[in-house]
Enzyme design. Structure first.
Site, PDB file in Angstrom:
ATOM      1  N   GLU A  46     -41.121 -31.111-100.734  1.00  0.00           N
ATOM      2  CA  GLU A  46     -41.657 -31.778 -99.224  1.00  0.00           C
ATOM      3  C   GLU A  46     -40.395 -32.452 -98.782  1.00  0.00           C
ATOM      4  OE1 GLU A  46     -45.526 -32.874 -98.767  1.00  0.00           O
ATOM      5  OE2 GLU A  46     -46.278 -31.416 -99.818  1.00  0.00           O
TER       6      GLU A  46
HETATM    7  N1  CAA Z   1     -41.461 -35.090 -85.607  1.00  0.00           N
HETATM    8  C1  CAA Z   1     -41.166 -34.492 -84.340  1.00  0.00           C
HETATM    9  N2  CAA Z   1     -40.280 -33.719 -84.125  1.00  0.00           N
HETATM   10  C2  CAA Z   1     -39.181 -33.855 -84.723  1.00  0.00           C
HETATM   11  C3  CAA Z   1     -39.115 -34.400 -86.204  1.00  0.00           C
HETATM   12  C4  CAA Z   1     -40.167 -35.212 -86.327  1.00  0.00           C
HETATM   13  N3  CAA Z   1     -40.299 -36.029 -87.615  1.00  0.00           N
HETATM   14  N4  CAA Z   1     -37.930 -34.341 -86.977  1.00  0.00           N
HETATM   15  C5  CAA Z   1     -37.275 -33.595 -85.950  1.00  0.00           C
HETATM   16  N5  CAA Z   1     -37.903 -32.868 -85.035  1.00  0.00           N
HETATM   17  C6  CAA Z   1     -37.520 -32.220 -83.713  1.00  0.00           C
HETATM   18  C7  CAA Z   1     -36.615 -32.786 -82.939  1.00  0.00           C
HETATM   19  O1  CAA Z   1     -36.766 -33.736 -82.056  1.00  0.00           O
HETATM   20  C8  CAA Z   1     -35.587 -31.562 -82.532  1.00  0.00           C
HETATM   21  O2  CAA Z   1     -36.281 -31.357 -81.112  1.00  0.00           O
HETATM   22  P1  CAA Z   1     -35.598 -30.730 -79.849  1.00  0.00           P
HETATM   23  O3  CAA Z   1     -34.969 -29.453 -80.535  1.00  0.00           O
HETATM   24  O4  CAA Z   1     -36.364 -30.409 -78.933  1.00  0.00           O
HETATM   25  O5  CAA Z   1     -34.562 -31.604 -79.611  1.00  0.00           O
HETATM   26  C9  CAA Z   1     -35.879 -30.644 -83.506  1.00  0.00           C
HETATM   27  O6  CAA Z   1     -37.203 -31.005 -84.154  1.00  0.00           O
HETATM   28  C10 CAA Z   1     -34.996 -30.304 -84.459  1.00  0.00           C
HETATM   29  O7  CAA Z   1     -34.700 -31.376 -85.122  1.00  0.00           O
HETATM   30  P2  CAA Z   1     -33.206 -31.809 -86.070  1.00  0.00           P
HETATM   31  O8  CAA Z   1     -32.198 -31.417 -85.222  1.00  0.00           O
HETATM   32  O9  CAA Z   1     -33.554 -33.193 -86.664  1.00  0.00           O
HETATM   33  O10 CAA Z   1     -33.323 -30.784 -87.039  1.00  0.00           O
HETATM   34  P3  CAA Z   1     -32.338 -30.276 -88.359  1.00  0.00           P
HETATM   35  O11 CAA Z   1     -32.191 -28.991 -88.319  1.00  0.00           O
HETATM   36  O12 CAA Z   1     -31.217 -31.373 -88.150  1.00  0.00           O
HETATM   37  O13 CAA Z   1     -33.122 -30.534 -89.620  1.00  0.00           O
HETATM   38  C11 CAA Z   1     -34.223 -31.939 -91.380  1.00  0.00           C
HETATM   39  C12 CAA Z   1     -33.824 -31.868 -90.068  1.00  0.00           C
HETATM   40  C13 CAA Z   1     -34.812 -33.319 -91.496  1.00  0.00           C
HETATM   41  C14 CAA Z   1     -33.063 -31.841 -92.336  1.00  0.00           C
HETATM   42  C15 CAA Z   1     -35.530 -30.908 -91.553  1.00  0.00           C
HETATM   43  O14 CAA Z   1     -34.655 -29.706 -91.598  1.00  0.00           O
HETATM   44  C16 CAA Z   1     -36.042 -31.299 -92.896  1.00  0.00           C
HETATM   45  O15 CAA Z   1     -37.159 -31.964 -92.932  1.00  0.00           O
HETATM   46  N6  CAA Z   1     -35.722 -30.335 -93.910  1.00  0.00           N
HETATM   47  C17 CAA Z   1     -36.587 -30.526 -95.210  1.00  0.00           C
HETATM   48  C18 CAA Z   1     -37.467 -29.552 -95.199  1.00  0.00           C
HETATM   49  C19 CAA Z   1     -38.737 -29.637 -96.110  1.00  0.00           C
HETATM   50  O16 CAA Z   1     -39.187 -30.776 -96.283  1.00  0.00           O
HETATM   51  N7  CAA Z   1     -39.236 -28.524 -96.789  1.00  0.00           N
HETATM   52  C20 CAA Z   1     -40.347 -28.746 -97.759  1.00  0.00           C
HETATM   53  C21 CAA Z   1     -41.115 -27.426 -97.573  1.00  0.00           C
HETATM   54  S1  CAA Z   1     -42.878 -27.928 -98.107  1.00  0.00           S
HETATM   55  C22 CAA Z   1     -42.949 -27.992 -99.742  1.00  0.00           C
HETATM   56  O17 CAA Z   1     -41.819 -28.407-100.555  1.00  0.00           O
HETATM   57  C23 CAA Z   1     -44.414 -27.881-100.255  1.00  0.00           C
HETATM   58  C24 CAA Z   1     -44.686 -27.794-101.787  1.00  0.00           C
HETATM   59  O18 CAA Z   1     -44.212 -26.717-102.484  1.00  0.00           O
HETATM   60  C25 CAA Z   1     -45.667 -28.543-101.978  1.00  0.00           C
END
Ligand code: CAA
Length: 349
Positions: free
Chosen positions: A299
């Protein structure tokens, strides 16, 4: 969220795998809660809430872990259906679940509206469960690959009302799910603390219980302080999610970062208190340490949490303009000294 966190914490005290098995139902359900139509909510959520069906979350892929927006699974518009092709990786509850919130590229030409969330059901044609991972911890819960080969699902399974909102909803989902992982970590740490405290009172060395030694007492006190600090941060993050405050993204990341790093330290120290026995499988304590490790990774790795926290701090700095006068930049003409001079001049006048 607070209720969910309390349950996940309590389950994880006994078994981190069962804790995440439960928590992932929230992770998979949030895309429907956040962006599903009334009909989709009525169809999918009640059987999950009643405990009749499990749901899983299909975001990560081999090439797209931390870089979630780099996912490559596609969903092609084909009249009354979406046709999915590609694979998902590390899907917790996969195979056991009947319902899947799956993220796929619906518009490869768009930068910000590339991805959509689509519900896939077990048994949909072209949907197969792939390899089950052989894991270090949380071994009771399935983590699998999902494969889509010309998988056809009806058009009304799209979430969000229109294509292109999937990435935003994935991020909003993770904001709300991360306190659940943090609660899992608190549970693991609290469980390990309980067992190691009990062990310390029973295990005798040098003619006395090892709990009588100050070096053990110091470990126990540090572990307990950190568990309690993590717990309170998780509850605060859960309350922030429940209240829908703008800071919830940052709070969720803070709780996940702190609680999971804390759990790794506390469970490692718990093994230390068990000494040589702790390293062996004679006692369940090594399982806590193995289960804790994944909480720093899934996550969103804790490196991603730090990124999210820092980005939000920088964004919030925009609201601190009223303090700018107190920290004039070195090359700014209006220094504090200038201001003090001006103030004393106006006082004199
Ligand atoms: N809420 C709403 N919108 C959001 C947001 C949030 N928290 N974070 C980003 N956005 C939106 C931005 O506003 C942007 O919108 P626009 O294109 O309209 O401007 C868009 O999303 C892109 O945002 P970023 O440019 O910040 O995106 P990024 O590519 O730089 O990625 C990141 C940011 C934080 C690294 C993200 O990719 C991330 O969270 N990565 C980790 C993924 C993750 O947590 N995976 C877990 C999988 S589930 C799992 O693990 C389950 C399990 O097994 C138990």
């Amino acid at each position: 969220m607070l209720d969910l966190c309390l349950v996940v914490e309590e389950l994880s005290k006994a078994c981190g795998g069962v804790g995440v098995l439960f928590a992932v139902n929230a992770l998979g359900s949030f895309p429907i809660l956040l962006s599903g139509s009334d009909e989709q909510k009525q169809t999918y959520l009640p059987p999950i809430a009643r405990g009749e069906k499990l749901i899983a979350f299909g975001l990560s892929e081999r090439p797209a872990g931390s870089d979630a927006s780099g996912l490559t699974t596609t969903a092609r518009d084909d009249g009354d259906h979406w046709v999915l092709n590609g694979s998902k990786k590390w899907t917790t509850n996969g195979g056991a679940a009947d319902i899947y919130s799956v993220f796929a590229v619906t518009d490869p030409t768009s930068k910000s509206r590339r991805i959509s969330a689509i519900i896939v059901e077990k048994g949909d044609p072209g949907f197969e469960i792939g390899r089950a991972e052989d894991k270090m911890g949380i071994r009771c819960v399935p983590v699998v690959e999902l494969h889509f080969d010309e998988c056809r699902v009806p058009k009304n399974r799209l979430l969000g009302g229109r294509p292109g909102l999937g990435f935003k909803h994935a991020m909003m989902t993770l904001d709300r799910a991360r306190p659940g992982v943090a609660a899992q970590a608190v549970g693991l740490a609290a469980g390990a603390l309980e067992l190691s405290t009990l062990y310390a009172t029973q295990r005798k060395q040098f003619g006395q219980s090892i709990s009588g030694f100050q070096m053990i007492q110091q470990m126990m006190a540090d572990m307990a302080s950190n568990v309690e600090a993590g717990r309170q941060l998780v509850y605060a993050a859960a309350r922030a999610c429940d209240a829908g405050v703008p800071e919830l993204t940052k709070m969720a990341a803070l709780s996940k970062l702190f609680a999971t790093d804390m759990a790794m330290k506390v469970t490692t120290d718990a093994v230390q208190i068990f000494g040589g026995y702790g390293f062996m499988k004679d006692y369940p304590i090594e399982k806590y340490m193995r289960d804790a490790k994944i909480t720093q990774i899934y996550e969103g790795t804790n490196q991603v949490q730090r990124l999210v926290i820092a980005r939000n701090l920088i964004k919030e700095a925009g609201r601190l303009d009223h303090l700018a006068a107190f920290i004039p930049l070195p090359d700014h003409p209006n220094t504090l000294e200038d201001q003090a001079r001006a103030e004393s001049a106006s006082a004199g006048a």
